[in-house]
Motif scaffolding. Structure first.
Motif, PDB file in Angstrom:
ATOM      1  N   GLU A  50       0.852  -1.189   0.000  1.00  0.00           N
ATOM      2  CA  GLU A  50       0.000   0.000   0.000  1.00  0.00           C
ATOM      3  C   GLU A  50       0.888   1.240   0.000  1.00  0.00           C
ATOM      4  N   PRO A  51       0.903   1.997  -1.118  1.00  0.00           N
ATOM      5  CA  PRO A  51       1.783   3.168  -1.195  1.00  0.00           C
ATOM      6  C   PRO A  51       1.384   4.306  -0.259  1.00  0.00           C
ATOM      7  N   ALA A  52       0.111   4.380   0.130  1.00  0.00           N
ATOM      8  CA  ALA A  52      -0.350   5.493   0.971  1.00  0.00           C
ATOM      9  C   ALA A  52      -1.298   4.991   2.058  1.00  0.00           C
ATOM     10  N   PRO A  53      -0.779   4.245   3.055  1.00  0.00           N
ATOM     11  CA  PRO A  53      -1.652   3.701   4.099  1.00  0.00           C
ATOM     12  C   PRO A  53      -2.305   4.801   4.936  1.00  0.00           C
ATOM     13  N   VAL A  57       0.828   2.967  10.977  1.00  0.00           N
ATOM     14  CA  VAL A  57       1.703   1.847  10.645  1.00  0.00           C
ATOM     15  C   VAL A  57       2.603   1.493  11.824  1.00  0.00           C
ATOM     16  N   LEU A  70       5.082  -4.137   5.716  1.00  0.00           N
ATOM     17  CA  LEU A  70       4.432  -3.138   4.866  1.00  0.00           C
ATOM     18  C   LEU A  70       5.382  -2.702   3.772  1.00  0.00           C
ATOM     19  N   ARG A  72       5.530   0.161   0.971  1.00  0.00           N
ATOM     20  CA  ARG A  72       4.914   1.402   0.488  1.00  0.00           C
ATOM     21  C   ARG A  72       5.288   1.603  -0.981  1.00  0.00           C
ATOM     22  N   GLN A  73       4.787   0.732  -1.814  1.00  0.00           N
ATOM     23  CA  GLN A  73       5.098   0.762  -3.244  1.00  0.00           C
ATOM     24  C   GLN A  73       3.853   0.425  -4.035  1.00  0.00           C
TER      25      GLN A  73
END
Length: 232
Positions: A50-53, A57, A70, A72-73
């Motif tokens: 998930e690039p923009a949780p 986190v 996680l 972030r991509q």
């Protein structure tokens, strides 16, 4: 996808006993939190792409430790970096190019693992079963993008609305149907080409949930029962 948790996703996980679960598209974490709780109790690691949780986190990392990884991509950047997984949940960018290539990457990983994972895909029905949606159009090669606009959609209408409608804040393809347009179209194209022997299952509620399962997977003994009794 979280609406399918209690009656479909959780029973499938219990039957399949995965060691590694990959979730693509977490956003606010409604389904992620359930996956993490499952993983904590059943000793499974959850890899979340998930690039923009939109959740804390750091807090989740404290609670779940190594049970959460996680990334972030974007999915097409992250998936090649994951060496193995048993279950893959796809609920990220709902367009032909992304979904088709997510499945092709799962296929490449499966060649190395020796078996294809269970794959669950959200939004296989309206609105994005037969229509592309782009969060970031520039992330999709121009030749693979449908003509699109920041306009909403309405069930039963192929054309976008001039105002209002569903999901007017994202880039929607100007029309439904046609080649290389939509999540379900991507799945069908992938299934037609794959050298693996795979079975396809479909639920129609809540924008649709599809499932791809190897035709020799032990879960097939109970999968029809899970789906038939889900009421979804």
């Amino acid at each position: 996808m979280h609406r399918f948790w209690e009656k479909v996703i959780k029973p499938v996980l219990i039957a399949a006993k995965p060691s590694v679960i990959v979730e693509v598209g977490s956003l606010s974490g409604k389904n992620t939190f359930k996956l993490l709780d499952y993983g904590k109790h059943c000793k499974a690691q959850c890899v979340v792409v998930e690039p923009a949780p939109q959740f804390d986190v750091e807090l989740l990392q404290l609670i779940y430790g190594d049970g959460l990884k996680l990334m972030r991509q974007l999915s097409l950047e992250a998936l090649p970096l994951i060496e193995r997984y048993d279950v893959l949940l796809l609920d990220g960018d709902h367009n032909w190019y992304t979904v088709y290539n997510e499945l092709k990457q799962a296929e490449r990983t499966a060649v190395n693992m020796g078996t294809f994972p269970i794959v669950m895909l959200h939004d296989t029905q309206w609105p994005y079963g037969r229509r592309d949606m782009y969060y970031f159009p520039s992330s999709i090669p121009e030749s693979m993008r449908q003509p699109h606009a920041l306009k909403g959609i309405e069930a039963g209408k192929s054309e976008l609305l001039e105002s209002g409608g569903w999901n007017a804040t994202v880039h929607n393809a100007l029309h439904e149907h046609g080649e290389r347009n939509g999540v379900l179209t991507a799945i069908e194209d992938f299934m037609r080409e794959s050298p693996f022997k795979l079975k396809w299952y479909q639920l129609y509620s809540n924008n649709g949930l599809g499932m791809i399962v190897p035709d020799d997977h032990p879960i097939l003994d109970v999968l029809d029962y899970i789906l038939d009794t889900s009421g979804l």
